[in-house]
Design an enzyme around this catalytic site. Structure first.
Site, PDB file in Angstrom:
ATOM      1  N   GLU A  69      -2.957   7.596  -4.478  1.00 12.72           N
ATOM      2  CA  GLU A  69      -2.901   6.310  -3.788  1.00 12.72           C
ATOM      3  C   GLU A  69      -2.645   5.181  -4.785  1.00 12.72           C
ATOM      4  O   GLU A  69      -3.286   5.128  -5.834  1.00 12.72           O
ATOM      5  CB  GLU A  69      -4.228   6.070  -3.066  1.00 12.72           C
ATOM      6  CG  GLU A  69      -4.257   4.797  -2.235  1.00 12.72           C
ATOM      7  CD  GLU A  69      -5.638   4.552  -1.635  1.00 12.72           C
ATOM      8  OE1 GLU A  69      -5.810   4.806  -0.438  1.00 12.72           O
ATOM      9  OE2 GLU A  69      -6.529   4.114  -2.373  1.00 12.72           O
ATOM     10  N   TYR A 128       0.858  -1.190   0.000  1.00 12.26           N
ATOM     11  CA  TYR A 128       0.000   0.000   0.000  1.00 12.26           C
ATOM     12  C   TYR A 128       0.888   1.231   0.000  1.00 12.26           C
ATOM     13  O   TYR A 128       1.881   1.294   0.726  1.00 12.26           O
ATOM     14  CB  TYR A 128      -0.901   0.030   1.240  1.00 12.26           C
ATOM     15  CG  TYR A 128      -1.707   1.307   1.318  1.00 12.26           C
ATOM     16  CD1 TYR A 128      -2.972   1.380   0.740  1.00 12.26           C
ATOM     17  CD2 TYR A 128      -1.186   2.456   1.930  1.00 12.26           C
ATOM     18  CE1 TYR A 128      -3.702   2.559   0.773  1.00 12.26           C
ATOM     19  CE2 TYR A 128      -1.915   3.640   1.958  1.00 12.26           C
ATOM     20  CZ  TYR A 128      -3.171   3.681   1.388  1.00 12.26           C
ATOM     21  OH  TYR A 128      -3.892   4.847   1.412  1.00 12.26           O
TER      22      TYR A 128
END
Ligand code: GDP
Ligand code: MN
Length: 385
Positions: free
Chosen positions: A196, A108
């Site tokens: 992201e 992530y």
């Protein structure tokens, strides 16, 4: 302002961040053709302004073009409901067809604004993928954070520290340093409030690749980027939000039954708080800004009345730049045009307040005028109760 995954990936790619080969399709036949070009085996991904697609069936690995077409048909045929969309879901108008990549590990990665320190914060975790929310809740120590000083920017040694914390070594670690530096450049140059990559993957062949991407632009900076307005997909927005945008009104949809017309963001927040305290549930709020005109107020009122969840309207206006009698005219005009019989409570103060109140009382509408904010909030809650 949000954009789709495929657009975010194009931006990342233009900054040297590797992405899978892919094509965007608008029909199920195009999905099939794209799948053929990818060699049959590929990943079909619904493009919506929300995440959680993987778990909701919006991302699927298919093995041959006909299967891709069938799945495309299914995705186009009805709204996709994920944990982030709300129960009505979002319509799918575009599908991204990508080459299937063999994934070894998922990470992530994001850069977003930290509201407490007013700095960009880099967030990274070795436990990326579809369960990142659970990781953040259950084992927050697995989430690494780094605040970025705007004066020095992200330094290579800081990027290296993050890469090492992710457990990367050798050339992949160096690739990750470069990727992080590039990601920070995207944030700054494109005026992002969020970039992201989840998951960022290491492929079986040992390459770093952005397998998913999400970018949100800072609305206040859109004027600096001529290409941004054309990147919007209006099918993903609430129609009332689009209308509000046209009139430069800030409209936010909520889940209750009281429509709120307010001038100024601070007053809007206070209004919601006081309503909640009195046991009321706001259906939305519409901020008409400081110097709104009669037309703008009328348009705002019209938007609120078109929200089907609205069972009553609460108006809280401070007439500083704006005069209370002008506001009253706007309300009367819009409510009249809609034959509005819903209960309305108005709390207003400031310039020409007596004139404004008088106009409302004599309007023939189902309207009450509150003495102060607390009194007015109690009244609307009672009228709906
Ligand atoms: P999200 O659920 O909306 O965040 O959608 P993602 O784009 O992140 O996709 C969900 C999951 O699908 C990812 O976490 C990956 O594990 C998987 N996935 C996405 N693209 C590929 C691909 O090209 N190959 C493989 N094997 N898996 C993929
Ligand atoms: Mn994802």
């Amino acid at each position: 302002m949000n954009i789709h995954e495929y657009q975010a990936k194009e931006i990342l790619n233009s900054y040297g961040i590797p992405i899978p080969r892919g094509m965007v399709a608008m029909t199920s036949d195009q999905v099939e053709r794209a799948a053929k070009m990818m060699g049959g085996r590929c990943v079909v991904k619904a493009q919506i302004y929300a995440g959680g697609r993987g778990k909701a069936g919006g991302v699927k690995l298919v093995h041959y073009p006909e299967q891709a077409q069938e799945y495309g048909k299914e995705l186009f045929s009805r709204p996709l409901v994920t944990s982030q969309t709300g129960p009505e879901g979002l319509r799918v108008r575009r599908i991204l067809v990508e080459e299937a990549v063999e994934i070894a590990r998922e990470f992530y990665l994001s850069i977003t604004l930290d509201r407490e320190t007013s700095l960009y914060v880099l967030i990274a975790s070795a436990e990326g993928g579809m369960d990142i929310e659970e990781v953040a809740n259950k084992s927050p120590e697995k989430i690494h954070k780094l605040l970025i000083d705007p004066l020095t920017g992200l330094r290579p040694y800081q990027a290296r520290k993050i890469s090492l914390e992710l457990g990367l070594t050798g050339t992949v670690c160096e690739d990750c340093v470069e990727l992080l530096m590039n990601l920070y450049r995207v944030c700054q140059e494109k005026d992002c409030s969020l970039v992201e990559i989840n998951p960022l993957v290491v492929t079986r062949a040992g390459w770093l690749m952005a397998m998913d991407a999400k970018i949100a632009f800072d609305d206040n900076a859109v004027y600096r980027h001529r290409e941004y307005p054309d990147m919007m997909d209006y099918s993903q927005l609430d129609p009332l939000e689009i209308t509000a945008g046209k009139y430069d009104l800030a409209y936010i949809k909520l889940t209750g039954s009281i429509g709120c017309l307010v001038n100024g963001a601070g007053l809007a927040m206070a209004t919601l708080d006081v309503l909640k305290e009195c046991g009321g549930e706001p259906a939305n709020f519409l901020d008409v800004g400081g110097g709104a005109t009669r037309e703008k107020v009328a348009e705002a009122f019209r938007i609120i009345l078109q929200d089907r969840d609205v069972k009553g309207v609460f108006v809280n206006i401070f007439g500083g730049i704006m005069r209370c009698d002008v506001i009253a005219h706007g309300i009367i005009e819009a409510a009249g045009a809609f034959n509005c019989t819903l209960p309305i409570v108005v709390r207003m103060d400031g310039s020409k307040v007596e004139e404004g109140k008088k106009l409302l009382r004599e309007s023939g509408l189902n309207v009450q005028v509150g003495d102060d904010l607390g009194d007015a909030a109690t009244r609307i809650v009672k009228m709906l109760g």
